[in-house]
Scaffold this motif. Structure first.
Motif, PDB file in Angstrom:
ATOM      1  N   SER A 271       0.792  -1.430   0.094  1.00  0.00           N
ATOM      2  CA  SER A 271       0.176  -0.114   0.221  1.00  0.00           C
ATOM      3  C   SER A 271       0.950   1.019   0.143  1.00  0.00           C
ATOM      4  O   SER A 271       1.994   1.231   0.495  1.00  0.00           O
ATOM      5  N   ILE A 272       0.364   2.262  -0.685  1.00  0.00           N
ATOM      6  CA  ILE A 272       1.188   3.523  -0.616  1.00  0.00           C
ATOM      7  C   ILE A 272       0.318   4.856  -0.817  1.00  0.00           C
ATOM      8  O   ILE A 272      -0.996   5.213  -1.374  1.00  0.00           O
TER       9      ILE A 272
ATOM     10  N   ASP B  43      -0.334  -4.910   4.091  1.00  0.00           N
ATOM     11  CA  ASP B  43       0.776  -4.706   6.137  1.00  0.00           C
ATOM     12  C   ASP B  43       1.822  -3.716   5.256  1.00  0.00           C
ATOM     13  O   ASP B  43       2.285  -3.314   5.753  1.00  0.00           O
ATOM     14  N   TRP B  44       2.356  -4.980   4.593  1.00  0.00           N
ATOM     15  CA  TRP B  44       3.161  -4.109   3.991  1.00  0.00           C
ATOM     16  C   TRP B  44       3.122  -2.662   3.069  1.00  0.00           C
ATOM     17  O   TRP B  44       2.077  -2.015   2.674  1.00  0.00           O
ATOM     18  N   THR B  45       3.857  -1.343   3.678  1.00  0.00           N
ATOM     19  CA  THR B  45       3.617   0.184   3.419  1.00  0.00           C
ATOM     20  C   THR B  45       5.071   0.478   2.207  1.00  0.00           C
ATOM     21  O   THR B  45       5.806   0.052   3.278  1.00  0.00           O
ATOM     22  N   PHE B  46       3.880   1.059   1.444  1.00  0.00           N
ATOM     23  CA  PHE B  46       5.565   2.092   0.722  1.00  0.00           C
ATOM     24  C   PHE B  46       4.939   3.735   1.041  1.00  0.00           C
ATOM     25  O   PHE B  46       4.602   4.068   0.771  1.00  0.00           O
TER      26      PHE B  46
ATOM     27  N   ILE C 263      11.849  -8.547  -2.127  1.00  0.00           N
ATOM     28  CA  ILE C 263      11.704  -8.541  -0.937  1.00  0.00           C
ATOM     29  C   ILE C 263      10.177  -8.375   0.222  1.00  0.00           C
ATOM     30  O   ILE C 263      10.524  -9.573   0.712  1.00  0.00           O
ATOM     31  N   ILE C 264       9.084  -8.276  -0.165  1.00  0.00           N
ATOM     32  CA  ILE C 264       7.758  -8.624  -0.248  1.00  0.00           C
ATOM     33  C   ILE C 264       7.497  -9.937  -0.542  1.00  0.00           C
ATOM     34  O   ILE C 264       6.604 -11.178  -0.158  1.00  0.00           O
ATOM     35  N   SER C 265       7.636 -11.065  -2.025  1.00  0.00           N
ATOM     36  CA  SER C 265       7.869 -11.911  -2.844  1.00  0.00           C
ATOM     37  C   SER C 265       8.516 -12.984  -1.952  1.00  0.00           C
ATOM     38  O   SER C 265       8.109 -14.022  -1.685  1.00  0.00           O
TER      39      SER C 265
ATOM     40  N   SER D 166      19.522   8.539   3.090  1.00  0.00           N
ATOM     41  CA  SER D 166      18.728   7.020   2.931  1.00  0.00           C
ATOM     42  C   SER D 166      17.892   7.561   4.194  1.00  0.00           C
ATOM     43  O   SER D 166      18.373   8.470   4.983  1.00  0.00           O
ATOM     44  N   VAL D 167      16.092   7.257   3.309  1.00  0.00           N
ATOM     45  CA  VAL D 167      14.944   7.341   4.165  1.00  0.00           C
ATOM     46  C   VAL D 167      14.123   6.245   4.194  1.00  0.00           C
ATOM     47  O   VAL D 167      14.527   5.291   3.569  1.00  0.00           O
ATOM     48  N   MET D 168      13.539   6.489   5.609  1.00  0.00           N
ATOM     49  CA  MET D 168      12.956   4.632   5.227  1.00  0.00           C
ATOM     50  C   MET D 168      11.466   4.500   4.763  1.00  0.00           C
ATOM     51  O   MET D 168      10.566   5.415   4.328  1.00  0.00           O
ATOM     52  N   ARG D 169      11.377   3.719   3.498  1.00  0.00           N
ATOM     53  CA  ARG D 169      10.322   3.640   2.607  1.00  0.00           C
ATOM     54  C   ARG D 169       9.350   2.339   2.646  1.00  0.00           C
ATOM     55  O   ARG D 169       8.121   2.674   2.299  1.00  0.00           O
ATOM     56  N   LEU D 170      10.239   1.126   3.285  1.00  0.00           N
ATOM     57  CA  LEU D 170       8.874   0.137   3.039  1.00  0.00           C
ATOM     58  C   LEU D 170       9.187  -0.770   3.982  1.00  0.00           C
ATOM     59  O   LEU D 170      10.169  -0.896   5.268  1.00  0.00           O
TER      60      LEU D 170
END
Length: 272
Positions: A7-8, A84-87, A106-108, A139-143
């Motif tokens: 989800s984004i 549950d996974w968020t970008f 990563i998600i797969s 660097s920034v948290m993305r996922l």
């Protein structure tokens, strides 16, 4: 190829200049939606082009509503997450194909939800990628996975931050996300000033609640040190790389200015 189950949520307000590239870069994600401040440019039309759902940031028909508490809105957007996974992505950013591939992989393959993934952040001004800034390894948290316990810090009204539990592992990816920055110094400072005004309002309320003098002094020192650190790193950057591929001097000054003003606001707290 199947869509990435991630989800984004994207915040917008008159974001037409950068939104199309943003949405194009995440077309492989299965759940993308927009929270808008009743934009009056072509933001909503662009969202319709990509069949992206649009929700209101505030329950009002007033046009061009600016966010007054960014963390509050972020928490609101999270209520609509389908995965549950968020970008994490802003409307003035776009994702590199390499980062999209990393997220898919990563998600797969990953069953470990106790991991947060950071990606390189590159600044873009106009059509030019800024190769070097005072923050050499930005660097920034993305996922992340919402089952990890990662959550928004409610104390922040701007420059919202996520709380990361100690048992969450951090992995830095080499792939990049690109962030547009307006070349106009005047426009950029206007945006800075709005953020500063929100923080000033919050500081005034905090001061009225008798915030610890010690904590206020610590905050003043921290902001002064941040300003000094940016200045020091900038001098090193311009000496090493020159001015052609580096952040423009005036925009570097913006970051120093920002922390100096915050220090001044904190100093005023001591006398309220």
């Amino acid at each position: 190829m199947d869509k990435i189950p991630c989800s984004i949520a994207i915040l917008t307000l008159n974001s037409a200049k950068t939104l199309r590239r943003c949405l194009e870069s995440v077309k492989d994600f299965s759940d993308v939606y927009i929270f808008d401040g009743n934009s009056t440019d072509h933001t909503l039309a662009i969202a319709r082009e990509f069949n992206i759902p649009v929700y209101k940031q505030y329950n009002t028909d007033e046009k061009n509503v600016r966010i007054k508490n960014f963390t509050e809105i972020r928490i609101k957007t999270d209520t609509l997450l389908k995965h549950d996974w968020t970008f994490l992505l802003d409307s003035d950013e776009y994702v590199s194909p390499e980062l999209v591939d990393d997220v898919r992989r990563i998600i797969s393959s990953s069953q470990d939800v106790k991991t947060a993934y950071f990606a390189v952040k590159k600044m873009v001004m106009g059509d030019k990628i800024i190769e070097y800034t005072f923050n050499d390894f930005a660097s920034v948290m993305r996922l992340y996975n919402k089952q990890s316990g990662i959550a928004w810090k409610k104390s922040k009204v701007v420059h919202e931050q996520l709380y990361i539990p100690e048992n969450v592992k951090i992995i830095n990816l080499n792939s990049a996300c690109y962030s547009h920055c307006t070349p106009s110094y005047r426009v950029a400072v206007q945006k800075d000033n709005y953020y500063l005004s929100l923080m000033h309002q919050k500081m005034f309320v905090t001061a009225r609640s008798k915030k610890s003098v010690k904590l206020t002094v610590i905050s003043i020192i921290k902001n002064l040190l941040r300003a000094a650190n940016i200045f020091y790193k900038s001098i090193k950057m311009y000496y090493k790389y020159g001015f052609k591929e580096t952040m423009p001097v005036r925009h570097t000054w913006r970051y120093i200015r920002y922390h100096l003003i915050l220090s001044y606001y904190r100093l005023k707290e001591l006398f309220i």
